[in-house]
Scaffold this motif. Structure first.
Motif, PDB file in Angstrom:
ATOM      1  N   ALA A   6       7.966  39.931  23.156  1.00 23.50           N
ATOM      2  CA  ALA A   6       8.437  38.539  23.010  1.00 23.50           C
ATOM      3  C   ALA A   6       7.489  37.745  22.111  1.00 23.50           C
ATOM      4  N   VAL A   7       6.173  37.939  22.308  1.00 22.57           N
ATOM      5  CA  VAL A   7       5.192  37.210  21.493  1.00 22.57           C
ATOM      6  C   VAL A   7       5.296  37.639  20.033  1.00 22.57           C
ATOM      7  N   GLU A   8       5.353  38.939  19.822  1.00 24.73           N
ATOM      8  CA  GLU A   8       5.379  39.446  18.433  1.00 24.73           C
ATOM      9  C   GLU A   8       6.663  39.074  17.712  1.00 24.73           C
ATOM     10  N   GLN A   9       7.744  38.970  18.475  1.00 27.43           N
ATOM     11  CA  GLN A   9       9.021  38.664  17.822  1.00 27.43           C
ATOM     12  C   GLN A   9       9.294  37.159  17.759  1.00 27.43           C
ATOM     13  N   VAL A  20      -7.065  24.282   9.174  1.00 29.43           N
ATOM     14  CA  VAL A  20      -6.497  25.638   9.233  1.00 29.43           C
ATOM     15  C   VAL A  20      -7.183  26.373  10.370  1.00 29.43           C
ATOM     16  N   TYR A  21      -6.404  26.821  11.358  1.00 29.84           N
ATOM     17  CA  TYR A  21      -7.051  27.487  12.501  1.00 29.84           C
ATOM     18  C   TYR A  21      -6.377  28.789  12.909  1.00 29.84           C
ATOM     19  N   GLY A  22      -5.421  29.263  12.141  1.00 29.15           N
ATOM     20  CA  GLY A  22      -4.802  30.542  12.502  1.00 29.15           C
ATOM     21  C   GLY A  22      -3.892  31.018  11.399  1.00 29.15           C
ATOM     22  N   GLU A  49      15.781  26.311  19.909  1.00 28.84           N
ATOM     23  CA  GLU A  49      15.204  26.204  21.256  1.00 28.84           C
ATOM     24  C   GLU A  49      13.819  25.544  21.195  1.00 28.84           C
ATOM     25  N   LYS A  50      13.044  25.932  20.176  1.00 27.82           N
ATOM     26  CA  LYS A  50      11.699  25.371  20.025  1.00 27.82           C
ATOM     27  C   LYS A  50      11.770  23.884  19.689  1.00 27.82           C
ATOM     28  N   LEU A  51      12.758  23.532  18.857  1.00 27.68           N
ATOM     29  CA  LEU A  51      12.901  22.111  18.512  1.00 27.68           C
ATOM     30  C   LEU A  51      13.304  21.274  19.723  1.00 27.68           C
ATOM     31  N   VAL A  75      -2.484  36.381  25.469  1.00 24.92           N
ATOM     32  CA  VAL A  75      -3.049  35.685  24.316  1.00 24.92           C
ATOM     33  C   VAL A  75      -2.475  36.311  23.047  1.00 24.92           C
ATOM     34  N   TYR A  76      -2.064  35.453  22.115  1.00 26.85           N
ATOM     35  CA  TYR A  76      -1.457  35.956  20.872  1.00 26.85           C
ATOM     36  C   TYR A  76      -2.316  37.067  20.239  1.00 26.85           C
ATOM     37  N   SER A  77      -3.630  36.821  20.144  1.00 24.99           N
ATOM     38  CA  SER A  77      -4.510  37.798  19.470  1.00 24.99           C
ATOM     39  C   SER A  77      -4.547  39.137  20.205  1.00 24.99           C
ATOM     40  N   ARG A 129      -8.418  24.501  25.747  1.00 27.47           N
ATOM     41  CA  ARG A 129      -9.743  24.039  25.289  1.00 27.47           C
ATOM     42  C   ARG A 129      -9.823  24.053  23.764  1.00 27.47           C
ATOM     43  N   ILE A 130      -9.119  24.992  23.133  1.00 26.56           N
ATOM     44  CA  ILE A 130      -9.134  25.021  21.665  1.00 26.56           C
ATOM     45  C   ILE A 130      -8.411  23.786  21.122  1.00 26.56           C
ATOM     46  N   ALA A 131      -7.302  23.407  21.757  1.00 26.17           N
ATOM     47  CA  ALA A 131      -6.568  22.230  21.303  1.00 26.17           C
ATOM     48  C   ALA A 131      -7.450  20.987  21.393  1.00 26.17           C
ATOM     49  N   ALA A 177     -12.709  27.969  13.471  1.00 31.96           N
ATOM     50  CA  ALA A 177     -12.709  29.206  14.260  1.00 31.96           C
ATOM     51  C   ALA A 177     -13.458  28.920  15.553  1.00 31.96           C
ATOM     52  N   GLY A 178     -12.748  29.020  16.655  1.00 34.68           N
ATOM     53  CA  GLY A 178     -13.360  28.735  17.951  1.00 34.68           C
ATOM     54  C   GLY A 178     -14.569  29.623  18.215  1.00 34.68           C
ATOM     55  N   ALA A 179     -14.602  30.787  17.566  1.00 35.24           N
ATOM     56  CA  ALA A 179     -15.721  31.705  17.764  1.00 35.24           C
ATOM     57  C   ALA A 179     -17.056  31.034  17.428  1.00 35.24           C
ATOM     58  N   GLY A 206       4.384  26.422  20.440  1.00 34.16           N
ATOM     59  CA  GLY A 206       3.619  27.543  20.999  1.00 34.16           C
ATOM     60  C   GLY A 206       2.655  27.106  22.083  1.00 34.16           C
ATOM     61  N   ALA A 207       1.862  28.066  22.547  1.00 35.85           N
ATOM     62  CA  ALA A 207       0.934  27.791  23.643  1.00 35.85           C
ATOM     63  C   ALA A 207      -0.064  26.712  23.245  1.00 35.85           C
ATOM     64  N   LEU A 208      -0.614  26.841  22.046  1.00 35.98           N
ATOM     65  CA  LEU A 208      -1.586  25.858  21.580  1.00 35.98           C
ATOM     66  C   LEU A 208      -0.878  24.596  21.072  1.00 35.98           C
ATOM     67  N   GLY A 209       0.202  24.807  20.330  1.00 32.28           N
ATOM     68  CA  GLY A 209       0.906  23.677  19.717  1.00 32.28           C
ATOM     69  C   GLY A 209       1.401  22.666  20.733  1.00 32.28           C
ATOM     70  N   SER A 228      -0.773  33.229  12.206  1.00 29.14           N
ATOM     71  CA  SER A 228       0.087  34.112  13.007  1.00 29.14           C
ATOM     72  C   SER A 228       1.140  34.813  12.149  1.00 29.14           C
ATOM     73  N   SER A 229       1.403  34.303  10.946  1.00 34.86           N
ATOM     74  CA  SER A 229       2.332  35.004  10.044  1.00 34.86           C
ATOM     75  C   SER A 229       1.704  36.273   9.502  1.00 34.86           C
ATOM     76  N   GLY A 230       0.390  36.412   9.649  1.00 35.77           N
ATOM     77  CA  GLY A 230      -0.301  37.582   9.128  1.00 35.77           C
ATOM     78  C   GLY A 230      -0.901  37.339   7.751  1.00 35.77           C
ATOM     79  N   ASP A 247      12.639  22.182  11.733  1.00 31.45           N
ATOM     80  CA  ASP A 247      12.812  23.636  11.805  1.00 31.45           C
ATOM     81  C   ASP A 247      12.511  24.251  10.438  1.00 31.45           C
ATOM     82  N   TYR A 248      11.343  24.893  10.328  1.00 27.28           N
ATOM     83  CA  TYR A 248      11.001  25.459   9.013  1.00 27.28           C
ATOM     84  C   TYR A 248      11.667  26.810   8.769  1.00 27.28           C
ATOM     85  N   SER A 249      12.362  27.327   9.807  1.00 26.70           N
ATOM     86  CA  SER A 249      13.037  28.609   9.593  1.00 26.70           C
ATOM     87  C   SER A 249      14.402  28.423   8.934  1.00 26.70           C
TER      88      SER A 249
HETATM   89  N1  LIG Z   1      -9.123  29.373  15.422  1.00 26.69           N
HETATM   90  C1  LIG Z   1      -9.187  29.615  16.719  1.00 26.69           C
HETATM   91  O1  LIG Z   1     -10.242  29.553  17.327  1.00 26.69           O
HETATM   92  C2  LIG Z   1      -7.954  29.974  17.468  1.00 26.69           C
HETATM   93  C3  LIG Z   1      -7.971  30.036  18.861  1.00 26.69           C
HETATM   94  C4  LIG Z   1      -6.781  30.328  19.530  1.00 26.69           C
HETATM   95  C5  LIG Z   1      -5.634  30.581  18.804  1.00 26.69           C
HETATM   96  N2  LIG Z   1      -5.683  30.538  17.447  1.00 26.69           N
HETATM   97  C6  LIG Z   1      -4.496  30.788  16.655  1.00 26.69           C
HETATM   98  O2  LIG Z   1      -3.573  29.771  16.940  1.00 26.69           O
HETATM   99  C7  LIG Z   1      -2.266  30.270  16.764  1.00 26.69           C
HETATM  100  C8  LIG Z   1      -1.445  29.915  17.947  1.00 26.69           C
HETATM  101  O3  LIG Z   1      -1.910  30.659  19.068  1.00 26.69           O
HETATM  102  P1  LIG Z   1      -1.056  30.636  20.397  1.00 26.69           P
HETATM  103  O4  LIG Z   1      -1.778  31.511  21.342  1.00 26.69           O
HETATM  104  O5  LIG Z   1      -0.773  29.247  20.801  1.00 26.69           O
HETATM  105  O6  LIG Z   1       0.275  31.390  19.934  1.00 26.69           O
HETATM  106  P2  LIG Z   1       1.740  30.793  19.880  1.00 26.69           P
HETATM  107  O7  LIG Z   1       1.743  29.605  18.985  1.00 26.69           O
HETATM  108  O8  LIG Z   1       2.233  30.616  21.268  1.00 26.69           O
HETATM  109  O9  LIG Z   1       2.535  31.981  19.188  1.00 26.69           O
HETATM  110  C9  LIG Z   1       2.413  32.184  17.799  1.00 26.69           C
HETATM  111  C10 LIG Z   1       3.513  31.431  17.040  1.00 26.69           C
HETATM  112  O10 LIG Z   1       3.275  31.605  15.665  1.00 26.69           O
HETATM  113  C11 LIG Z   1       4.496  31.499  14.978  1.00 26.69           C
HETATM  114  N3  LIG Z   1       4.652  32.603  14.034  1.00 26.69           N
HETATM  115  C12 LIG Z   1       4.887  32.455  12.731  1.00 26.69           C
HETATM  116  N4  LIG Z   1       4.991  33.626  12.132  1.00 26.69           N
HETATM  117  C13 LIG Z   1       4.837  34.571  13.067  1.00 26.69           C
HETATM  118  C14 LIG Z   1       4.863  36.002  13.040  1.00 26.69           C
HETATM  119  N5  LIG Z   1       5.037  36.676  11.894  1.00 26.69           N
HETATM  120  N6  LIG Z   1       4.674  36.666  14.198  1.00 26.69           N
HETATM  121  C15 LIG Z   1       4.465  36.000  15.336  1.00 26.69           C
HETATM  122  N7  LIG Z   1       4.429  34.645  15.421  1.00 26.69           N
HETATM  123  C16 LIG Z   1       4.611  33.931  14.295  1.00 26.69           C
HETATM  124  C17 LIG Z   1       5.613  31.521  16.015  1.00 26.69           C
HETATM  125  O11 LIG Z   1       6.112  30.188  16.158  1.00 26.69           O
HETATM  126  P3  LIG Z   1       7.327  29.713  15.218  1.00 26.69           P
HETATM  127  O12 LIG Z   1       8.431  30.710  15.441  1.00 26.69           O
HETATM  128  O13 LIG Z   1       7.648  28.370  15.711  1.00 26.69           O
HETATM  129  O14 LIG Z   1       6.802  29.757  13.807  1.00 26.69           O
HETATM  130  C18 LIG Z   1       4.905  31.953  17.279  1.00 26.69           C
HETATM  131  O15 LIG Z   1       5.527  31.453  18.425  1.00 26.69           O
HETATM  132  C19 LIG Z   1      -2.408  31.776  16.493  1.00 26.69           C
HETATM  133  O16 LIG Z   1      -2.358  31.964  15.094  1.00 26.69           O
HETATM  134  C20 LIG Z   1      -3.773  32.078  17.005  1.00 26.69           C
HETATM  135  O17 LIG Z   1      -4.358  33.188  16.382  1.00 26.69           O
HETATM  136  C21 LIG Z   1      -6.799  30.230  16.757  1.00 26.69           C
END
Ligand SMILES: NC(=O)c1ccc[n+]([C@@H]2O[C@H](COP(=O)([O-])OP(=O)(O)OC[C@H]3O[C@@H](n4cnc5c(N)ncnc54)[C@H](OP(=O)(O)O)[C@@H]3O)[C@@H](O)[C@H]2O)c1
Length: 340
Positions: free
Chosen positions: A326-329, A253-255, A191-193, A40-42, A141-143, A280-282, A165-168, A257-259, A206-208
């Motif tokens: 891999a996830v962090e990068q 807005v639900y995440g 690759e993602k595209l 899980v990303y978190s 389930r979040i999606a 927030a799923g919480a 990503g996993a959720l996307g 990941s950029s920090g 591609d926003y990068s």
């Molecule tokens: N609100 C909620 O309840 C809830 C529940 C689950 C997950 N989430 C959030 O949903 C998001 C997606 O979760 P996921 O598990 O499906 O992860 P994921 O999308 O598989 O991985 C995170 C993606 O975020 C993008 N990203 C942009 N800047 C990043 C950075 N500085 N470091 C790492 N990744 C970065 C990357 O995609 P690109 O390279 O394409 O930008 C990366 O692949 C996360 O932000 C997570 O915290 C929220």
């Protein structure tokens, strides 16, 4: 049994595969022989020591990592129906222990107050493998919850960031089955595209590589997108907000990941007539039946072939640190799994 533990917070290398005693199966618990463990990303943020952001108290070390598992129930504790033994399930731990060959989970636990771990044990329907089911755990389930919260209407255009990503990858598919009009998948890198094209989005952006990518989206959608799902925050979110249609755009807005959470000024909302929803799923942590229903529903959709689980990369348990790297990068697509 073999399990991945940490003895301190830190970089991915703190994840160590170790031999540990078989976990204790207490009242209300089930013991699962693991077939796949979800990354899980978190979890990467927790490993780095940002526990407080997830409502978790610092664990006692050594701490066995991991929240999600798919496998077969091999034993149950007191107060659990013994006919559950042998069932194929996905389940979440009460906060630790999923990156392991054998995992203890609460079958019907009261929700944890952590906001990250919602014990939700769901049987895997016939025709769906462990790996596919594990891919749809949590993010699936979040999606589904996000699609409902968005009140998406037929024909409306949708933009998803981190769409590969996993959720996307689940979200773009659910938007399609909910009757969305044009679906824009935005992500970083070729690759993602490619994956997004394969998943049938109408436009993959591609926003990068293109700073004003949102102009392309506004043009293609005839003035902007009806519903924006953003999980990235920061610069990407600012672009996504710019792509929303003036006068009708809804931003979920639900995440971040950029920090970084992106700022959206009240003056801009007012001027452009936008709506913003924070998700927030919480919030559902106390609603076990709702969560279980969502999880069962997404697995059924996959068993019927209406949703295709995307597993981008699989690592062995001993490679857990590589999975986190891999996830962090940002190198992952779809779901990242560990296998014993
Ligand atoms: N609100 C909620 O309840 C809830 C529940 C689950 C997950 N989430 C959030 O949903 C998001 C997606 O979760 P996921 O598990 O499906 O992860 P994921 O999308 O598989 O991985 C995170 C993606 O975020 C993008 N990203 C942009 N800047 C990043 C950075 N500085 N470091 C790492 N990744 C970065 C990357 O995609 P690109 O390279 O394409 O930008 C990366 O692949 C996360 O932000 C997570 O915290 C929220």
């Amino acid at each position: 049994v073999r399990a991945v533990r940490i003895h301190e917070y830190g970089p991915p290398e703190v994840l160590k595969l170790e031999e540990v005693p078989e976990p204790h199966v207490g009242p209300g618990d089930a013991l699962i022989e693991s077939a796949a463990n979800g990354v899980v990303y978190s979890e990467t943020q927790v490993r780095a020591g940002r526990m407080a952001e997830f409502g978790l108290a610092g664990p006692a070390f050594p701490y066995t990592f991991g929240w999600d598992v798919a496998g077969t129930i091999v034993a149950v504790g007191p107060e659990v129906d013994s006919s559950m033994v042998g069932r194929r399930v996905i389940a979440s731990t009460a906060g630790s222990g999923a990156y392991a060959e054998r995992v203890v989970v609460p079958v019907n636990a009261a929700p944890q107050v952590t906001g990250t771990t919602w014990p939700t044990l769901v049987e895997i329907p016939d025709g769906l493998g462990f790996v596919e089911a594990c891919a749809l755990q949590r993010q699936g389930r979040i999606a589904l919850a996000l699609i409902r919260e968005a009140s998406l209407e037929k024909g409306q255009s949708v933009l998803v960031t981190a769409a590969a990503g996993a959720l996307g990858t689940v979200l773009v598919q659910l938007a399609r089955s909910a009757g969305a009009g044009m679906i824009v998948g935005a992500a970083g890198g070729a690759e993602k595209l490619n994956l997004l094209d394969h998943l049938g989005v109408d436009i993959a952006v591609d926003y990068s590589s293109s700073p004003r990518w949102y102009d392309e989206v506004r043009t293609a959608t005839g003035g902007g997108v009806d519903v924006v799902f953003d999980a990235v925050g920061g610069e990407v979110a600012r672009g996504a907000f710019a792509a929303a249609a003036d006068g009708r755009g809804r931003i979920i807005v639900y995440g971040f990941s950029s920090g970084e959470l992106a700022e959206l000024r009240m003056a801009e909302l007012l001027r452009r007539g936008l709506t913003v929803l924070g998700f927030a799923g919480a919030r559902f942590a106390q609603r076990q039946d709702y969560l279980r229903g969502l999880q069962a529903e997404i697995l059924d959709l996959a068993a019927k072939g209406s949703v295709v689980p995307v597993v981008g990369q699989t690592f062995l348990l001993e490679e857990a640190s590589q999975a986190h790297i891999a996830v962090e990068q940002r190198q992952t697509t779809g779901k990242t799994l560990l296998t014993p």
